[in-house]
Enzyme design. Sequence first.
Site, PDB file in Angstrom:
ATOM      1  N   GLY A   1       3.048  10.388   6.204  1.00 59.59           N
ATOM      2  CA  GLY A   1       3.081  10.700   4.772  1.00 59.59           C
ATOM      3  C   GLY A   1       1.790  11.336   4.310  1.00 59.59           C
TER       4      GLY A   1
ATOM      5  N   GLY B   1     -13.056  23.534   8.047  1.00 58.68           N
ATOM      6  CA  GLY B   1     -13.722  23.523   9.356  1.00 58.68           C
ATOM      7  C   GLY B   1     -13.216  22.449  10.290  1.00 58.68           C
TER       8      GLY B   1
ATOM      9  N   ASN C   1       0.760   5.419   6.365  1.00 54.53           N
ATOM     10  CA  ASN C   1       0.632   5.606   4.911  1.00 54.53           C
ATOM     11  C   ASN C   1       1.966   5.894   4.242  1.00 54.53           C
ATOM     12  OD1 ASN C   1      -0.856   6.635   2.307  1.00 54.53           O
ATOM     13  ND2 ASN C   1       0.477   8.312   2.977  1.00 54.53           N
TER      14      ASN C   1
ATOM     15  N   SER D   1      -0.410  -2.758  -0.202  1.00 50.69           N
ATOM     16  CA  SER D   1      -0.559  -2.832  -1.657  1.00 50.69           C
ATOM     17  C   SER D   1      -0.927  -4.249  -2.046  1.00 50.69           C
ATOM     18  CB  SER D   1       0.775  -2.454  -2.310  1.00 50.69           C
ATOM     19  OG  SER D   1       0.781  -2.831  -3.667  1.00 50.69           O
TER      20      SER D   1
ATOM     21  N   TYR E   1       9.767  -3.898  -2.513  1.00 51.68           N
ATOM     22  CA  TYR E   1       8.548  -3.190  -2.085  1.00 51.68           C
ATOM     23  C   TYR E   1       7.471  -4.211  -1.711  1.00 51.68           C
ATOM     24  CZ  TYR E   1       4.260  -0.386  -2.779  1.00 51.68           C
ATOM     25  OH  TYR E   1       3.033   0.233  -2.637  1.00 51.68           O
TER      26      TYR E   1
ATOM     27  N   ALA F   1       7.907  -7.245  -0.722  1.00 52.89           N
ATOM     28  CA  ALA F   1       8.319  -7.902   0.522  1.00 52.89           C
ATOM     29  C   ALA F   1       7.970  -7.035   1.726  1.00 52.89           C
ATOM     30  CB  ALA F   1       9.817  -8.178   0.488  1.00 52.89           C
ATOM     31  N   ALA F   2       8.244  -5.741   1.616  1.00 56.68           N
ATOM     32  CA  ALA F   2       7.966  -4.824   2.729  1.00 56.68           C
ATOM     33  C   ALA F   2       6.462  -4.711   2.973  1.00 56.68           C
ATOM     34  CB  ALA F   2       8.561  -3.454   2.437  1.00 56.68           C
ATOM     35  N   LYS F   3       5.693  -4.626   1.903  1.00 63.58           N
ATOM     36  CA  LYS F   3       4.241  -4.479   2.060  1.00 63.58           C
ATOM     37  C   LYS F   3       3.626  -5.758   2.626  1.00 63.58           C
ATOM     38  CE  LYS F   3       3.339  -0.258   0.788  1.00 63.58           C
ATOM     39  NZ  LYS F   3       3.110   0.727   1.874  1.00 63.58           N
TER      40      LYS F   3
ATOM     41  N   THR G   1      -6.604  -7.838   6.006  1.00 67.49           N
ATOM     42  CA  THR G   1      -6.099  -7.032   4.901  1.00 67.49           C
ATOM     43  C   THR G   1      -7.290  -6.766   3.983  1.00 67.49           C
ATOM     44  OG1 THR G   1      -3.887  -7.977   5.016  1.00 67.49           O
ATOM     45  CG2 THR G   1      -4.510  -6.922   2.945  1.00 67.49           C
TER      46      THR G   1
HETATM   47  N1  LIG Z   1       0.056   5.196  -5.621  1.00 68.78           N
HETATM   48  C1  LIG Z   1      -0.258   3.925  -5.804  1.00 68.78           C
HETATM   49  O1  LIG Z   1      -0.622   3.488  -6.918  1.00 68.78           O
HETATM   50  C2  LIG Z   1      -0.209   2.968  -4.637  1.00 68.78           C
HETATM   51  C3  LIG Z   1      -0.590   1.642  -4.841  1.00 68.78           C
HETATM   52  C4  LIG Z   1      -0.549   0.755  -3.786  1.00 68.78           C
HETATM   53  C5  LIG Z   1      -0.160   1.187  -2.522  1.00 68.78           C
HETATM   54  N2  LIG Z   1       0.224   2.477  -2.346  1.00 68.78           N
HETATM   55  C6  LIG Z   1       0.658   2.880  -0.997  1.00 68.78           C
HETATM   56  O2  LIG Z   1      -0.040   4.054  -0.607  1.00 68.78           O
HETATM   57  C7  LIG Z   1       0.786   4.845   0.245  1.00 68.78           C
HETATM   58  C8  LIG Z   1       0.855   6.262  -0.294  1.00 68.78           C
HETATM   59  O3  LIG Z   1       1.367   6.215  -1.599  1.00 68.78           O
HETATM   60  P1  LIG Z   1       1.335   7.486  -2.554  1.00 68.78           P
HETATM   61  O4  LIG Z   1       1.263   6.994  -3.927  1.00 68.78           O
HETATM   62  O5  LIG Z   1       0.302   8.458  -2.059  1.00 68.78           O
HETATM   63  O6  LIG Z   1       2.808   8.060  -2.283  1.00 68.78           O
HETATM   64  P2  LIG Z   1       3.387   9.517  -2.562  1.00 68.78           P
HETATM   65  O7  LIG Z   1       4.830   9.299  -2.882  1.00 68.78           O
HETATM   66  O8  LIG Z   1       2.555  10.274  -3.543  1.00 68.78           O
HETATM   67  O9  LIG Z   1       3.255  10.240  -1.142  1.00 68.78           O
HETATM   68  C9  LIG Z   1       3.943   9.737  -0.028  1.00 68.78           C
HETATM   69  C10 LIG Z   1       4.090  10.840   1.008  1.00 68.78           C
HETATM   70  O10 LIG Z   1       4.856  10.285   2.079  1.00 68.78           O
HETATM   71  C11 LIG Z   1       5.906  11.171   2.418  1.00 68.78           C
HETATM   72  N3  LIG Z   1       7.018  10.382   2.913  1.00 68.78           N
HETATM   73  C12 LIG Z   1       7.858   9.602   2.179  1.00 68.78           C
HETATM   74  N4  LIG Z   1       8.776   9.046   2.966  1.00 68.78           N
HETATM   75  C13 LIG Z   1       8.508   9.457   4.226  1.00 68.78           C
HETATM   76  C14 LIG Z   1       9.134   9.229   5.465  1.00 68.78           C
HETATM   77  N5  LIG Z   1      10.213   8.445   5.561  1.00 68.78           N
HETATM   78  N6  LIG Z   1       8.598   9.792   6.576  1.00 68.78           N
HETATM   79  C15 LIG Z   1       7.505  10.587   6.479  1.00 68.78           C
HETATM   80  N7  LIG Z   1       6.884  10.864   5.318  1.00 68.78           N
HETATM   81  C16 LIG Z   1       7.386  10.304   4.206  1.00 68.78           C
HETATM   82  C17 LIG Z   1       6.249  11.901   1.126  1.00 68.78           C
HETATM   83  O11 LIG Z   1       6.904  13.132   1.361  1.00 68.78           O
HETATM   84  C18 LIG Z   1       4.871  12.055   0.490  1.00 68.78           C
HETATM   85  O12 LIG Z   1       4.230  13.251   0.864  1.00 68.78           O
HETATM   86  C19 LIG Z   1       2.150   4.159   0.292  1.00 68.78           C
HETATM   87  O13 LIG Z   1       2.248   3.364   1.455  1.00 68.78           O
HETATM   88  C20 LIG Z   1       2.119   3.269  -0.930  1.00 68.78           C
HETATM   89  O14 LIG Z   1       2.998   2.174  -0.825  1.00 68.78           O
HETATM   90  C21 LIG Z   1       0.188   3.380  -3.365  1.00 68.78           C
END
Ligand SMILES: NC(=O)c1ccc[n+]([C@@H]2O[C@H](COP(=O)([O-])OP(=O)(O)OC[C@H]3O[C@@H](n4cnc5c(N)ncnc54)[C@H](O)[C@@H]3O)[C@@H](O)[C@H]2O)c1
Length: 246
Positions: A13, A54, A86, A143, A157, A159-161, A236
């Site tokens: 991702g 670069g 990610n 998260s 979500y 639960a998964a995290k 964590t």
């Molecule tokens: N944004 C937040 O506030 C936040 C908070 C806590 C945790 N997180 C965690 O951070 C990570 C990134 O979150 P984000 O906000 O940048 O998400 P986002 O949705 O902005 O970006 C996620 C990226 O992952 C790609 N993606 C989605 N499903 C996919 C798959 N099955 N296979 C490959 N690529 C895939 C998407 O195309 C996208 O480019 C996630 O694991 C999320 O749970 C985010």
Amino acid sequence: MFDLATRTALVTGGGQSVGEGIARTLGGQGAHVLVNDIVAERAHRVVDAIQAAGGSAEAVIFDVTDLDAVQRSCASTGVIDIVVNNAGNGGAEGMRPRPFKDMTPADWEGPIRVNLYGVLHTTHAVINGMLERGWGRLITISSGAGSIGVGIGVSPYSAAKGAGQAFMRSIAVEVARTGVTANSVALGLMENVAGGEVTGPLAKSIPVGRLGTPDDVGAMCVYLASDEAAWVTGQTVHVNGGSLTT
Ligand SMILES: NC(=O)c1ccc[n+]([C@@H]2O[C@H](COP(=O)([O-])OP(=O)(O)OC[C@H]3O[C@@H](n4cnc5c(N)ncnc54)[C@H](O)[C@@H]3O)[C@@H](O)[C@H]2O)c1
């Protein structure tokens, strides 16, 4: 310190937001970055940005929920020293908070598949190579919602995290004598939450007074991916501006 010049890092991702920040930061420390995304244009844009700065990068397009695709892709890219899991649905895409009583199985299958199965799939695809080489770094982006009850209608979500954190802890102990570490980085509220900049009370509720940035997360990943972090495993690490102190 924290030189990753001999390492290859897969960032799932990695095509936007947090993942992009991680990919760029690892690339800036010298890693060859395999930028994964399910959306090809996103991955290619980040590869171009890393190369323009670069660095060294290539796009690897697959869906982390598809075990066969993950295994095929990881096998064809060669050595993978570092994996940053990610890919998830923490941002605006795929996050539709509501009470669990109103959910159907479709509401939990998606979060579980991408946030948990995705982590299992990439780990399974790379772990044997890491064990053979006696070095590896597994990092899962989690998260705060995986560590505490948040009550904002994202229970599947959470639960998964939480399960992802437990998996990193368990695998860390299982491989602890092998040179492979496994950790989670649990994020607080990031800039892209709800698809745009968040200001006002939400940002002010964070003790340091601002939302998180992809660079904040990238820096932690660089550390955890480094030789210097060899004694940090099964943890964590909360990166959240002080929102959750344990
Ligand atoms: N944004 C937040 O506030 C936040 C908070 C806590 C945790 N997180 C965690 O951070 C990570 C990134 O979150 P984000 O906000 O940048 O998400 P986002 O949705 O902005 O970006 C996620 C990226 O992952 C790609 N993606 C989605 N499903 C996919 C798959 N099955 N296979 C490959 N690529 C895939 C998407 O195309 C996208 O480019 C996630 O694991 C999320 O749970 C985010």
